[in-house]
Design a protein around this motif. Structure first.
Motif, PDB file in Angstrom:
ATOM      1  N   GLN A  46      86.101  67.634  64.013  1.00  0.00           N
ATOM      2  CA  GLN A  46      85.526  67.354  65.331  1.00  0.00           C
ATOM      3  C   GLN A  46      84.469  66.251  65.257  1.00  0.00           C
ATOM      4  O   GLN A  46      84.209  65.565  66.252  1.00  0.00           O
ATOM      5  N   ILE A  47      83.870  66.099  64.099  1.00  0.00           N
ATOM      6  CA  ILE A  47      82.818  65.096  63.938  1.00  0.00           C
ATOM      7  C   ILE A  47      83.346  63.696  64.262  1.00  0.00           C
ATOM      8  O   ILE A  47      82.617  62.832  64.757  1.00  0.00           O
ATOM      9  N   LEU A  48      84.643  63.477  64.008  1.00  0.00           N
ATOM     10  CA  LEU A  48      85.232  62.173  64.303  1.00  0.00           C
ATOM     11  C   LEU A  48      85.116  61.821  65.790  1.00  0.00           C
ATOM     12  O   LEU A  48      85.107  60.642  66.153  1.00  0.00           O
ATOM     13  N   SER A  49      85.024  62.849  66.630  1.00  0.00           N
ATOM     14  CA  SER A  49      84.921  62.604  68.071  1.00  0.00           C
ATOM     15  C   SER A  49      83.645  61.860  68.438  1.00  0.00           C
ATOM     16  O   SER A  49      83.544  61.290  69.526  1.00  0.00           O
ATOM     17  N   LEU A  50      82.672  61.882  67.562  1.00  0.00           N
ATOM     18  CA  LEU A  50      81.439  61.134  67.817  1.00  0.00           C
ATOM     19  C   LEU A  50      81.701  59.632  67.917  1.00  0.00           C
ATOM     20  O   LEU A  50      80.925  58.887  68.504  1.00  0.00           O
ATOM     21  N   PHE A  51      82.834  59.190  67.355  1.00  0.00           N
ATOM     22  CA  PHE A  51      83.178  57.771  67.388  1.00  0.00           C
ATOM     23  C   PHE A  51      83.961  57.379  68.645  1.00  0.00           C
ATOM     24  O   PHE A  51      84.373  56.224  68.785  1.00  0.00           O
ATOM     25  N   ASP A  52      84.167  58.340  69.558  1.00  0.00           N
ATOM     26  CA  ASP A  52      84.908  58.045  70.791  1.00  0.00           C
ATOM     27  C   ASP A  52      84.278  56.902  71.588  1.00  0.00           C
ATOM     28  O   ASP A  52      84.971  56.184  72.307  1.00  0.00           O
ATOM     29  N   ILE A  53      82.968  56.745  71.476  1.00  0.00           N
ATOM     30  CA  ILE A  53      82.280  55.705  72.246  1.00  0.00           C
ATOM     31  C   ILE A  53      82.750  54.306  71.854  1.00  0.00           C
ATOM     32  O   ILE A  53      82.559  53.352  72.627  1.00  0.00           O
ATOM     33  N   PHE A  54      83.379  54.165  70.689  1.00  0.00           N
ATOM     34  CA  PHE A  54      83.837  52.846  70.242  1.00  0.00           C
ATOM     35  C   PHE A  54      85.242  52.515  70.736  1.00  0.00           C
ATOM     36  O   PHE A  54      85.686  51.371  70.602  1.00  0.00           O
ATOM     37  N   ASP A  55      85.940  53.506  71.277  1.00  0.00           N
ATOM     38  CA  ASP A  55      87.288  53.259  71.800  1.00  0.00           C
ATOM     39  C   ASP A  55      87.190  52.994  73.300  1.00  0.00           C
ATOM     40  O   ASP A  55      87.088  53.921  74.098  1.00  0.00           O
ATOM     41  N   ARG A  56      87.210  51.739  73.678  1.00  0.00           N
ATOM     42  CA  ARG A  56      87.085  51.344  75.085  1.00  0.00           C
ATOM     43  C   ARG A  56      88.451  51.096  75.738  1.00  0.00           C
ATOM     44  O   ARG A  56      88.518  50.691  76.888  1.00  0.00           O
ATOM     45  N   SER A  57      89.530  51.327  74.995  1.00  0.00           N
ATOM     46  CA  SER A  57      90.859  51.010  75.519  1.00  0.00           C
ATOM     47  C   SER A  57      91.292  51.959  76.624  1.00  0.00           C
ATOM     48  O   SER A  57      92.020  51.580  77.536  1.00  0.00           O
ATOM     49  N   GLY A  58      90.855  53.226  76.550  1.00  0.00           N
ATOM     50  CA  GLY A  58      91.271  54.224  77.533  1.00  0.00           C
ATOM     51  C   GLY A  58      92.728  54.621  77.421  1.00  0.00           C
ATOM     52  O   GLY A  58      93.272  55.278  78.317  1.00  0.00           O
ATOM     53  N   ARG A  59      93.372  54.272  76.323  1.00  0.00           N
ATOM     54  CA  ARG A  59      94.808  54.522  76.183  1.00  0.00           C
ATOM     55  C   ARG A  59      95.126  55.845  75.484  1.00  0.00           C
ATOM     56  O   ARG A  59      96.283  56.256  75.433  1.00  0.00           O
ATOM     57  N   PHE A  60      94.118  56.505  74.935  1.00  0.00           N
ATOM     58  CA  PHE A  60      94.369  57.726  74.172  1.00  0.00           C
ATOM     59  C   PHE A  60      93.468  58.882  74.631  1.00  0.00           C
ATOM     60  O   PHE A  60      92.850  59.550  73.805  1.00  0.00           O
ATOM     61  N   PRO A  61      93.396  59.146  75.936  1.00  0.00           N
ATOM     62  CA  PRO A  61      92.532  60.242  76.386  1.00  0.00           C
ATOM     63  C   PRO A  61      93.128  61.599  76.020  1.00  0.00           C
ATOM     64  O   PRO A  61      94.327  61.807  76.173  1.00  0.00           O
ATOM     65  N   ILE A  62      92.288  62.475  75.539  1.00  0.00           N
ATOM     66  CA  ILE A  62      92.722  63.852  75.322  1.00  0.00           C
ATOM     67  C   ILE A  62      92.753  64.581  76.663  1.00  0.00           C
ATOM     68  O   ILE A  62      93.610  65.423  76.918  1.00  0.00           O
ATOM     69  N   ALA A  63      91.839  64.218  77.534  1.00  0.00           N
ATOM     70  CA  ALA A  63      91.759  64.811  78.869  1.00  0.00           C
ATOM     71  C   ALA A  63      91.054  63.828  79.800  1.00  0.00           C
ATOM     72  O   ALA A  63      90.573  62.777  79.377  1.00  0.00           O
ATOM     73  N   TYR A  64      91.019  64.191  81.079  1.00  0.00           N
ATOM     74  CA  TYR A  64      90.301  63.393  82.080  1.00  0.00           C
ATOM     75  C   TYR A  64      89.315  64.277  82.835  1.00  0.00           C
ATOM     76  O   TYR A  64      89.607  65.448  83.125  1.00  0.00           O
ATOM     77  N   PHE A  65      88.170  63.694  83.178  1.00  0.00           N
ATOM     78  CA  PHE A  65      87.206  64.330  84.073  1.00  0.00           C
ATOM     79  C   PHE A  65      87.213  63.510  85.353  1.00  0.00           C
ATOM     80  O   PHE A  65      86.879  62.326  85.348  1.00  0.00           O
ATOM     81  N   VAL A  66      87.598  64.146  86.456  1.00  0.00           N
ATOM     82  CA  VAL A  66      87.832  63.440  87.721  1.00  0.00           C
ATOM     83  C   VAL A  66      86.887  63.947  88.800  1.00  0.00           C
ATOM     84  O   VAL A  66      86.722  65.156  88.983  1.00  0.00           O
ATOM     85  N   VAL A  67      86.266  63.003  89.513  1.00  0.00           N
ATOM     86  CA  VAL A  67      85.428  63.348  90.669  1.00  0.00           C
ATOM     87  C   VAL A  67      86.007  62.649  91.889  1.00  0.00           C
ATOM     88  O   VAL A  67      86.142  61.418  91.906  1.00  0.00           O
ATOM     89  N   ALA A  68      86.365  63.424  92.901  1.00  0.00           N
ATOM     90  CA  ALA A  68      86.947  62.877  94.129  1.00  0.00           C
ATOM     91  C   ALA A  68      86.178  63.418  95.338  1.00  0.00           C
ATOM     92  O   ALA A  68      85.745  64.574  95.337  1.00  0.00           O
ATOM     93  N   ILE A  69      86.032  62.576  96.361  1.00  0.00           N
ATOM     94  CA  ILE A  69      85.294  62.935  97.564  1.00  0.00           C
ATOM     95  C   ILE A  69      86.258  63.027  98.752  1.00  0.00           C
ATOM     96  O   ILE A  69      87.051  62.107  98.977  1.00  0.00           O
ATOM     97  N   LYS A  70      86.162  64.087  99.501  1.00  0.00           N
ATOM     98  CA  LYS A  70      87.025  64.259 100.662  1.00  0.00           C
ATOM     99  C   LYS A  70      86.820  63.125 101.660  1.00  0.00           C
ATOM    100  O   LYS A  70      85.707  62.765 101.983  1.00  0.00           O
ATOM    101  N   LYS A  71      87.946  62.570 102.142  1.00  0.00           N
ATOM    102  CA  LYS A  71      87.867  61.501 103.128  1.00  0.00           C
ATOM    103  C   LYS A  71      87.443  62.062 104.485  1.00  0.00           C
ATOM    104  O   LYS A  71      87.772  63.180 104.848  1.00  0.00           O
TER     105      LYS A  71
END
Length: 216
Positions: free
Chosen positions: A191-216
């Motif tokens: 899990q310690i390797l996850s600390l390096f996630d900040i260096f991956d800016r490609s966005g091509r390998f997400p394990i999951a997504y956190f989504v915020v949406a506002i009702k229209k």
């Protein structure tokens, strides 16, 4: 897995704390054991299809029976991808939200199939926008994890996969669990390797997504 991966768990919790106000009422769809409750302020109503210690309402989330404009927030943490029709659910959730109410989703992407046959969907960020855009304005879609997190996800999946080969044979399952315990320790370390996630800016390998949406 996400609750056992302490970096993912903390990141999800902190994002919930950031985006949910300290007042108002939140509907938690598919609450399970409600592991993220400590990060949510205000009143929370927990809904799940199964009886759990955390559930306030036992109901099928595919058929929400709440009055319009009932909630300030609706959250779905690793449950929306179980629903039969995400497009109709997007509409139904918008109806029960108050004006400018928030819909917060946490969805897996690069993660093994589980809870067969209820595990139905994997959405890219573009798919998430397609599902929500008719009824919501997308405030943010943030990846959780990256290529650096994949070793720990695969390691955990390997351990759980081996242990699930003999679900009805308890003695053998105990033996397998003992044998695979060193692999579980490796998962904890990887899990310690996850600390390096900040260096991956490609966005091509997400394990999951956190989504915020506002009702229209």
């Amino acid at each position: 897995m996400f609750s056992e991966h302490f970096l993912f768990y903390r990141k999800i919790g902190k994002n919930l704390e950031k985006h949910l106000g300290k007042q108002g009422t939140t509907l938690n769809i598919g609450c399970g054991q409600d592991r993220y409750r400590k990060f949510i302020h205000g009143k929370v109503i927990n809904l799940d299809i199964k009886q759990t210690k955390a559930a306030d309402i036992i109901a099928d989330a595919n058929q929400l029976k709440f009055k319009p404009n009932s909630f300030d927030n609706v959250i779905s943490i690793f449950s929306f991808y179980y629903l039969k029709n995400p497009f109709s659910m997007s509409r139904d959730i918008s109806k029960i939200l108050k004006k400018d109410g928030k819909f917060i989703l946490v969805l897996p992407f690069l993660y093994p199939i589980h809870d067969i046959p209820e595990d139905r969907y994997r959405f890219t960020s573009f798919g998430i926008k397609t599902v929500l855009e008719k009824y919501f304005n997308i405030e943010s879609i943030k990846p959780i994890g990256s290529i650096f997190s994949m070793p720990s996800v695969l390691q955990y999946s390997l351990v759980k996969g081996i242990q699930s080969l003999f679900p009805k044979n308890r003695p053998l399952k105990l033996i397998i669990s003992t044998i695979t315990y060193p692999l579980f320790l490796i998962f904890k370390f990887s899990q310690i390797l996850s600390l390096f996630d900040i260096f991956d800016r490609s966005g091509r390998f997400p394990i999951a997504y956190f989504v915020v949406a506002i009702k229209k």
